[in-house]
Design an enzyme around this catalytic site. Sequence first.
Site, PDB file in Angstrom:
ATOM      1  N   GLU A 163       9.884 -67.496   1.275  1.00 53.72           N
ATOM      2  CA  GLU A 163       9.648 -66.046   1.194  1.00 53.72           C
ATOM      3  C   GLU A 163       8.382 -65.581   1.909  1.00 53.72           C
ATOM      4  O   GLU A 163       7.538 -64.889   1.344  1.00 53.72           O
ATOM      5  CB  GLU A 163       9.626 -65.600  -0.273  1.00 53.72           C
ATOM      6  CG  GLU A 163      10.955 -65.851  -0.963  1.00 53.72           C
ATOM      7  CD  GLU A 163      11.104 -65.153  -2.308  1.00 53.72           C
ATOM      8  OE1 GLU A 163      10.110 -64.602  -2.803  1.00 53.72           O
ATOM      9  OE2 GLU A 163      12.219 -65.148  -2.841  1.00 53.72           O
ATOM     10  N   GLU A 354      17.845 -69.713  -4.142  1.00 55.85           N
ATOM     11  CA  GLU A 354      17.485 -69.195  -5.464  1.00 55.85           C
ATOM     12  C   GLU A 354      18.487 -68.113  -5.830  1.00 55.85           C
ATOM     13  O   GLU A 354      18.855 -67.280  -4.995  1.00 55.85           O
ATOM     14  CB  GLU A 354      16.081 -68.569  -5.477  1.00 55.85           C
ATOM     15  CG  GLU A 354      14.961 -69.560  -5.406  1.00 55.85           C
ATOM     16  CD  GLU A 354      13.577 -68.907  -5.464  1.00 55.85           C
ATOM     17  OE1 GLU A 354      13.439 -67.840  -6.116  1.00 55.85           O
ATOM     18  OE2 GLU A 354      12.660 -69.463  -4.852  1.00 55.85           O
TER      19      GLU A 354
HETATM   20  C1  BG6 Z   1      11.271 -65.755  -5.858  1.00 56.95           C
HETATM   21  C2  BG6 Z   1      10.271 -66.870  -5.793  1.00 56.95           C
HETATM   22  O1  BG6 Z   1      10.703 -64.680  -5.229  1.00 56.95           O
HETATM   23  O2  BG6 Z   1      11.558 -65.183  -7.071  1.00 56.95           O
HETATM   24  C3  BG6 Z   1      10.114 -67.648  -7.091  1.00 56.95           C
HETATM   25  O3  BG6 Z   1      10.541 -67.730  -4.729  1.00 56.95           O
HETATM   26  C4  BG6 Z   1      10.117 -66.695  -8.259  1.00 56.95           C
HETATM   27  O4  BG6 Z   1       8.950 -68.401  -7.004  1.00 56.95           O
HETATM   28  C5  BG6 Z   1      11.431 -65.924  -8.273  1.00 56.95           C
HETATM   29  O5  BG6 Z   1       9.915 -67.334  -9.492  1.00 56.95           O
HETATM   30  C6  BG6 Z   1      11.532 -64.947  -9.409  1.00 56.95           C
HETATM   31  O6  BG6 Z   1      10.436 -64.094  -9.446  1.00 56.95           O
HETATM   32  P1  BG6 Z   1       9.600 -63.926 -10.771  1.00 56.95           P
HETATM   33  O7  BG6 Z   1       8.493 -63.037 -10.421  1.00 56.95           O
HETATM   34  O8  BG6 Z   1      10.541 -63.356 -11.755  1.00 56.95           O
HETATM   35  O9  BG6 Z   1       9.142 -65.305 -11.157  1.00 56.95           O
END
Ligand code: BG6
Length: 453
Positions: A163, A354
């Site tokens: 990201e 993800e």
């Molecule tokens: C992504 C990241 O942006 O979103 C992760 O790569 C992150 O590291 C995930 O945990 C979810 O975001 P958040 O802020 O809910 O942890």
Amino acid sequence: MFPNNFLWGAATSAFQYEGANLEDGKGWSVADERCKNRAINHPQADASVASDGYHKLQEDVELMKELGIKSYRFSIGWSRLYPKGYGELNTDGLKYYDKLIDALVNNGIEPVVTLLHFDIPWNLIEEMEGFVDRRCVEYFEQFAKTCFEQFGDRVKYWLTINEQNVMSSMPSMCGLKEDETIQKKLVQANYNMFLASAKAVKACHDLCKEAKIGPCVSYPTFYPATCNPLDVEAAYLNMDLFCYYAMEVYVHGEYPKYILNKWEEDGVMPERKEEDATILKDGCADYLGLNWYTTQCVCAKSEGNLLNIGDKMDIVPNPYLKATEWGWNYDPKGLRIALRECYARFRLPLMICENGWSQQEELTDGKVHDEVRIQYIKEHVETMSKAIDDGVDLIGYQYWSFVDILSSSQGFAKRYGLVYVDRGEENTCDCKRYPKDSFYYYKKLIQTNGKGI
Ligand code: BG6
């Protein structure tokens, strides 16, 4: 229908999972600093223990085996290998990742390794403001080469920077202070990260002939809030300025003209060198990693119930969708749109790196009944299956997250895991693992290769 070699997996990242952030010679990182600072204002978990993954390596790999995942995405802490970001290699850090990778491979789990996940070594910030300084590109390249040399015999899938498009819009993620020079510095850091990513791709191609490498992009889908052409234009522009321009650089090794125009207009054109064009061209990605969670509605001007205000556009709630407590819309249909669009533009294999559902959770009699997460996985997997039938070359799905991890924004109040980690915000307890209902659901889904359950 999913191909037989589809990489059903789960993901974590070093600072969110490992803990032990000053153990065995590891150096401080930007992620450690951010988490520590957030915990001062609102008491919440930091990266010192996180999910205690550093100490629970064998146990966690056993759980992965039970889950039946074919792949596991994790990141290597740059400052665990190079505490200062460069210089002397920390062999204890190497040993940890060696052990992890061996354990995965011995259990038939494909490692998918991210080189940088929000944790630039803090020393590089102190010495040179991190990626604002071009020397950081060299140091990243050296770190990447070390990873390829040490682990390349066992790792076939690499991701360069997680990201970058989020990092370059958030000063604190780049380790920078918000003063009047910040926009120019962020653009320079972003520009240098593209060079760093391309150099890592080139080094990987040179050193690990069989491996595949690409970036990992935050890829939400923006919808226009109405059919007013102003809103439609805003949504398209937002896709370009947040995601597609970056993908063009990674995939084609060239900047689209509109982003150069924008930097020129904003008076933030980064310092460039003649050789940069060749560096980018020599480092084109083999596949695209996508972090996809949600869709967002964009409108062209500030009105009504706004969630987020950009330059010329706002993000507004979508009345047709439910959302997490933190406003992330639940919208599996959006994923099909996203996959088709991305594949049509770039024609490269795609991997979802993800995707997951977050909520506050508590353990009851050793169990967590997380029905919404199960439904979320089911519907997103159905959508992925349709996209594959549509012709998209989707090679894997790394559910976020394998165990509960330290959320990058909300500590342990916001849980994503298939496995509950027993700890509170401040009380780290013993971080004992308890598979949630979704763990057993995902296990069955993998066993049937994603067929209708
Ligand atoms: C992504 C990241 O942006 O979103 C992760 O790569 C992150 O590291 C995930 O945990 C979810 O975001 P958040 O802020 O809910 O942890």
